[in-house]
Design a protein around this motif. Sequence first.
Motif, short mmCIF file in Angstrom:
data_model
loop_
_atom_site.label_atom_id
_atom_site.label_comp_id
_atom_site.label_asym_id
_atom_site.label_seq_id
_atom_site.Cartn_x
_atom_site.Cartn_y
_atom_site.Cartn_z
N UNK A 128 0.95 -1.52 0.02
CA UNK A 128 -0.15 0.00 0.17
C UNK A 128 0.86 1.19 -0.23
N UNK A 129 0.75 2.08 -0.80
CA UNK A 129 1.32 3.36 -0.96
C UNK A 129 0.39 4.36 -0.10
N UNK A 130 1.11 5.19 0.50
CA UNK A 130 0.64 6.16 1.50
C UNK A 130 1.23 7.44 1.11
N UNK A 131 0.41 8.52 0.81
CA UNK A 131 0.96 9.88 0.53
C UNK A 131 -0.26 10.88 0.83
N UNK A 132 0.04 11.90 0.67
CA UNK A 132 -1.01 13.32 0.95
C UNK A 132 -1.51 13.92 -0.40
N UNK A 133 -2.79 14.52 -0.27
CA UNK A 133 -3.52 15.10 -1.17
C UNK A 133 -2.74 16.38 -1.45
N UNK A 134 -2.59 16.62 -2.70
CA UNK A 134 -1.78 17.54 -3.31
C UNK A 134 -2.46 18.96 -2.85
N UNK A 135 -3.83 19.04 -2.75
CA UNK A 135 -4.37 20.30 -2.13
C UNK A 135 -4.55 20.57 -0.58
N UNK A 136 -5.08 19.58 0.28
CA UNK A 136 -5.34 19.72 1.65
C UNK A 136 -4.48 18.81 2.39
N UNK A 137 -3.60 18.09 1.91
CA UNK A 137 -2.84 17.35 2.49
C UNK A 137 -3.36 16.12 3.42
N UNK A 161 12.01 11.14 -9.07
CA UNK A 161 12.29 10.17 -10.39
C UNK A 161 11.79 8.95 -10.06
N UNK A 162 11.05 8.42 -11.37
CA UNK A 162 10.52 6.92 -11.15
C UNK A 162 11.39 5.91 -10.84
N UNK A 163 12.84 6.33 -11.18
CA UNK A 163 13.98 5.08 -11.00
C UNK A 163 14.26 5.20 -9.58
N UNK A 164 13.86 6.09 -8.75
CA UNK A 164 14.24 6.30 -7.32
C UNK A 164 13.25 5.81 -6.54
N UNK A 165 12.03 5.34 -7.11
CA UNK A 165 10.82 4.97 -6.31
C UNK A 165 11.01 3.54 -5.71
N UNK A 166 10.63 3.23 -4.50
CA UNK A 166 10.84 1.96 -3.80
C UNK A 166 10.05 0.75 -4.88
N UNK A 167 10.66 -0.30 -4.74
CA UNK A 167 10.30 -1.35 -5.77
C UNK A 167 9.07 -1.92 -5.11
N UNK A 168 8.16 -2.12 -5.97
CA UNK A 168 6.70 -2.76 -5.38
C UNK A 168 6.94 -4.23 -4.82
#
Length: 131
Positions: A25-34, A124-131
């Motif tokens: 599961x990827x977790x992140x924040x809304x671009x607008x309200x976080x 950069x997509x190459x720096x993203x953690x592996x699935x």
Amino acid sequence: MRAALRRRLLVATQTDALAVLHDGIWSTRCLHCRSALQVRDDGEPLGLATLEHVVPQAWFGRRAAAALTAQVGDDADDPRNLALACARCNHDKGKGHDARGPGDVRAREVVEALLATRLSRWRDPMDAPAR
């Protein structure tokens, strides 16, 4: 959900420097309200996560938006123009700022600020953690 949309959601997530992958599961924040958002590692959104075109798709090819669209390669689906937003924020932007168009000063200011935020969160997509 269509496979193409899941791929774009996954690209937006993987290129977000705030996104963290844990147990599929990827977790992140809304671009607008976080607010907290989650996307499965196959691109399926969980909860209120939606795909946000930072510079609205309808603005591409319009002279008033040329400076903005040039920052994302003149392609609405360029990864730099894709982000995650909660459904409420994405809907509000769509019926407000997106609809007024790039000729509206306030709409352009909002999109410029969102794009600056998106680009500051770029990974950069190459720096993203592996699935």
